[in-house]
Every structure is written in structure tokens, then in C-alpha cells.
Design a protein around this motif. Structure first.
Motif, PDB file in Angstrom:
ATOM      1  N   VAL A 154       0.837  -1.213   0.000  1.00  0.00           N
ATOM      2  CA  VAL A 154       0.000   0.000   0.000  1.00  0.00           C
ATOM      3  C   VAL A 154       0.868   1.258   0.000  1.00  0.00           C
ATOM      4  O   VAL A 154       0.529   2.244  -0.651  1.00  0.00           O
ATOM      5  CB  VAL A 154      -0.964  -0.015   1.209  1.00  0.00           C
ATOM      6  N   TRP A 155       2.004   1.248   0.725  1.00  0.00           N
ATOM      7  CA  TRP A 155       2.880   2.415   0.810  1.00  0.00           C
ATOM      8  C   TRP A 155       4.279   2.091   0.299  1.00  0.00           C
ATOM      9  O   TRP A 155       5.268   2.170   1.049  1.00  0.00           O
ATOM     10  CB  TRP A 155       2.959   2.927   2.245  1.00  0.00           C
ATOM     11  N   PRO A 156       4.429   1.792  -0.977  1.00  0.00           N
ATOM     12  CA  PRO A 156       5.749   1.385  -1.478  1.00  0.00           C
ATOM     13  C   PRO A 156       6.753   2.528  -1.595  1.00  0.00           C
ATOM     14  O   PRO A 156       7.939   2.277  -1.745  1.00  0.00           O
ATOM     15  CB  PRO A 156       5.432   0.790  -2.849  1.00  0.00           C
ATOM     16  N   THR A 157       6.295   3.773  -1.498  1.00  0.00           N
ATOM     17  CA  THR A 157       7.223   4.900  -1.659  1.00  0.00           C
ATOM     18  C   THR A 157       7.762   5.406  -0.325  1.00  0.00           C
ATOM     19  O   THR A 157       8.290   6.510  -0.253  1.00  0.00           O
ATOM     20  CB  THR A 157       6.520   6.046  -2.407  1.00  0.00           C
ATOM     21  N   ALA A 158       7.650   4.628   0.705  1.00  0.00           N
ATOM     22  CA  ALA A 158       8.081   5.060   2.037  1.00  0.00           C
ATOM     23  C   ALA A 158       9.574   5.350   2.096  1.00  0.00           C
ATOM     24  O   ALA A 158      10.023   5.997   3.027  1.00  0.00           O
ATOM     25  CB  ALA A 158       7.703   4.005   3.070  1.00  0.00           C
ATOM     26  N   GLY A 159      10.324   4.882   1.140  1.00  0.00           N
ATOM     27  CA  GLY A 159      11.759   5.152   1.118  1.00  0.00           C
ATOM     28  C   GLY A 159      12.537   3.993   1.701  1.00  0.00           C
ATOM     29  O   GLY A 159      12.003   3.128   2.386  1.00  0.00           O
ATOM     30  N   ALA A 160      13.828   3.998   1.428  1.00  0.00           N
ATOM     31  CA  ALA A 160      14.682   2.884   1.845  1.00  0.00           C
ATOM     32  C   ALA A 160      14.760   2.734   3.356  1.00  0.00           C
ATOM     33  O   ALA A 160      14.696   1.634   3.878  1.00  0.00           O
ATOM     34  CB  ALA A 160      16.076   3.075   1.262  1.00  0.00           C
ATOM     35  N   ILE A 161      14.866   3.830   4.079  1.00  0.00           N
ATOM     36  CA  ILE A 161      14.959   3.724   5.540  1.00  0.00           C
ATOM     37  C   ILE A 161      13.633   3.286   6.136  1.00  0.00           C
ATOM     38  O   ILE A 161      13.598   2.425   7.013  1.00  0.00           O
ATOM     39  CB  ILE A 161      15.466   5.038   6.158  1.00  0.00           C
ATOM     40  N   GLY A 162      12.533   3.837   5.635  1.00  0.00           N
ATOM     41  CA  GLY A 162      11.218   3.402   6.104  1.00  0.00           C
ATOM     42  C   GLY A 162      10.989   1.927   5.812  1.00  0.00           C
ATOM     43  O   GLY A 162      10.483   1.184   6.649  1.00  0.00           O
ATOM     44  N   LEU A 163      11.383   1.510   4.626  1.00  0.00           N
ATOM     45  CA  LEU A 163      11.262   0.101   4.263  1.00  0.00           C
ATOM     46  C   LEU A 163      12.141  -0.762   5.160  1.00  0.00           C
ATOM     47  O   LEU A 163      11.741  -1.830   5.608  1.00  0.00           O
ATOM     48  CB  LEU A 163      11.643  -0.094   2.799  1.00  0.00           C
ATOM     49  N   THR A 164      13.328  -0.275   5.465  1.00  0.00           N
ATOM     50  CA  THR A 164      14.232  -1.007   6.340  1.00  0.00           C
ATOM     51  C   THR A 164      13.606  -1.225   7.711  1.00  0.00           C
ATOM     52  O   THR A 164      13.660  -2.320   8.267  1.00  0.00           O
ATOM     53  CB  THR A 164      15.570  -0.251   6.496  1.00  0.00           C
ATOM     54  N   VAL A 165      12.989  -0.193   8.262  1.00  0.00           N
ATOM     55  CA  VAL A 165      12.364  -0.297   9.576  1.00  0.00           C
ATOM     56  C   VAL A 165      11.177  -1.260   9.524  1.00  0.00           C
ATOM     57  O   VAL A 165      11.037  -2.136  10.386  1.00  0.00           O
ATOM     58  CB  VAL A 165      11.936   1.094  10.097  1.00  0.00           C
ATOM     59  N   ILE A 166      10.314  -1.125   8.514  1.00  0.00           N
ATOM     60  CA  ILE A 166       9.148  -2.003   8.398  1.00  0.00           C
ATOM     61  C   ILE A 166       9.589  -3.455   8.262  1.00  0.00           C
ATOM     62  O   ILE A 166       9.092  -4.337   8.969  1.00  0.00           O
ATOM     63  CB  ILE A 166       8.264  -1.595   7.198  1.00  0.00           C
ATOM     64  N   VAL A 167      10.517  -3.699   7.359  1.00  0.00           N
ATOM     65  CA  VAL A 167      10.984  -5.068   7.136  1.00  0.00           C
ATOM     66  C   VAL A 167      11.720  -5.586   8.371  1.00  0.00           C
ATOM     67  O   VAL A 167      11.558  -6.747   8.759  1.00  0.00           O
ATOM     68  CB  VAL A 167      11.872  -5.132   5.873  1.00  0.00           C
ATOM     69  N   GLY A 168      12.515  -4.752   9.014  1.00  0.00           N
ATOM     70  CA  GLY A 168      13.236  -5.171  10.214  1.00  0.00           C
ATOM     71  C   GLY A 168      12.309  -5.556  11.346  1.00  0.00           C
ATOM     72  O   GLY A 168      12.486  -6.588  11.994  1.00  0.00           O
ATOM     73  N   VAL A 169      11.302  -4.739  11.601  1.00  0.00           N
ATOM     74  CA  VAL A 169      10.324  -5.054  12.652  1.00  0.00           C
ATOM     75  C   VAL A 169       9.566  -6.330  12.300  1.00  0.00           C
ATOM     76  O   VAL A 169       9.388  -7.215  13.141  1.00  0.00           O
ATOM     77  CB  VAL A 169       9.356  -3.864  12.879  1.00  0.00           C
ATOM     78  N   PHE A 170       9.129  -6.417  11.046  1.00  0.00           N
ATOM     79  CA  PHE A 170       8.427  -7.629  10.611  1.00  0.00           C
ATOM     80  C   PHE A 170       9.295  -8.866  10.832  1.00  0.00           C
ATOM     81  O   PHE A 170       8.856  -9.863  11.387  1.00  0.00           O
ATOM     82  CB  PHE A 170       8.018  -7.534   9.137  1.00  0.00           C
ATOM     83  N   ALA A 171      10.562  -8.826  10.398  1.00  0.00           N
ATOM     84  CA  ALA A 171      11.442  -9.989  10.517  1.00  0.00           C
ATOM     85  C   ALA A 171      11.664 -10.367  11.977  1.00  0.00           C
ATOM     86  O   ALA A 171      11.673 -11.552  12.318  1.00  0.00           O
ATOM     87  CB  ALA A 171      12.779  -9.725   9.809  1.00  0.00           C
TER      88      ALA A 171
END
Length: 190
Positions: A154-171
Motif C-alpha cells: 500500500v505504501w511502497p514509496t516510504a523510502g529505503a529507511i522506512g522500508l528497512t524499519v518495516i521489514v526489520g520489525v516484521f522480521a
């Protein structure tokens, strides 16, 4: 011999907590937690480093899932694990082939991977719904993965750092959930 839609909880390796199942869950836990910590401790990672880390993680996790599915192919719906594992391998290969892809493209790859992984986990939990109290952990892992996939898509443009945080928390959360399943299997095997 007639095969039922649902495997018997008395014969399913996940329910029995065999050593091989525990080992695969521990491997998946370690990989997910390590990737999550890596992503959260260095959020300023370049997109290239994140892409490579995700690619390696997704391939290793996918191979572990495929091996587990193939080893248990006598079960009904064993192919669900195979499908999830192959999707994970494919996502990892795509990330490694095109390491310079944009944050949006990486987000789409990660989002699809997390969604497919989550739906596969939920299907496995549904198949084992009569197995007892430990299945809620599998449902939680699947729901978290699917929700992370949807959020990322839904929010693919969150940026690399935002993506890093989302993916890190998920993992981290996903790995902790898989670890809880492994611990409960280990405790019940004692």
C-alpha cells in the motif's frame, strides 16, 4: 487409500514436534531475527545493501521451506509449503539479479513475498486447525506476514529507511513467533 482434507494431528510432524521440524523452525527463527536486527541497527544502509541482505535471507529461508515441504510430501497440501518456499527463493533471486532496483520496486518484491509467505502460513494453520493450542502461533506468524505484505504494497514509496524499519520489525516479530513455536515443540518433546 482415501486421503482426507486435513492431516491427522496425531501424525503431522509439526504437531509431533520432530527434531527435523524443530531444527528448521530454529533455522528460520535465527535467519529472520538476524535479518531484522541487521535492518534495524543500520537503517541508513544503502538500497543496494538492503537488497542483497534481503535476497540472501529470502533464498535461505525459501530453501529451508522447500526442503521441509519436500521431506513431508506425503501429507495432503504439502505443496503449500513448496509454493511459499519457491516464492521466497524467487523474491531473493530477483533482489540479487537487480540489486540497483528502486525502493519502490524493492518494496513491491518484499511486499509480495511477505503476503505469499503469510497466506501460506495461514493455509498451513487452517490445515492443522484441529492440532491444538500451538496453532495460534502459526496463525499469528501468517497474519503478521500477510499484514506486513499489505502495508508494504500500500505504501511502497516510504523510502529505503522506512522500508528497512518495516521489514526489520516484521522480521524480528516473525522470527520471534517462529521461535516460540520451536520452543513449545521442544518443551512438549521433553
Amino acid at each position: 487409500m482415501k486421503r482426507s482434507f486435513v492431516d491427522s494431528p496425531e501424525t503431522d510432524p509439526l504437531v509431533l514436534g520432530t527434531g527435523a521440524v524443530r531444527a528448521i523452525l530454529v533455522l528460520r527463527t535465527v535467519l529472520a531475527v538476524a535479518f531484522g536486527l541487521f535492518a534495524l541497527l543500520w537503517p541508513e544502509l544503502t538500497l543496494l545493501a538492503l537488497t542483497i541482505a534481503f535476497g540472501v535471507y529470502a533464498i535461505l529461508d525459501g530453501v529451508a521451506t522447500v526442503v521441509d515441504a519436500v521431506r513431508r510430501r506425503r501429507r495432503t497440501r504439502w505443496w503449500l509449503g513448496l509454493l511459499g518456499g519457491l516464492a521466497s527463493v524467487a523474491a531473493g533471486v530477483i533482489a540479487l539479479i537487480w540489486p540497483g532496483i528502486t525502493a519502490v520496486a524493492l518494496a513491491v518484491v518484499v511486499g509480495i513475498w511477505a503476503l505469499v509467505t503469510g497466506l501460506t502460513e495461514l493455509a498451513t494453520a487452517f490445515r492443522l486447525r484441529h492440532a491444538g493450542s500451538r496453532i495460534w502461533l502459526r496463525v499469528l506468524a501468517g497474519a503478521l506476514s500477510a499484514a506486513a505484505g499489505v502495508l508494504i504494497l500500500v505504501w511502497p514509496t516510504a523510502g529505503a529507511i522506512g522500508l528497512t524499519v518495516i521489514v526489520g520489525v516484521f522480521a524480528l516479530v516473525y522470527g520471534a513467533t517462529l521461535g516460540a513455536v520451536a520452543v513449545t515443540l521442544w518443551l512438549t518433546a521433553q
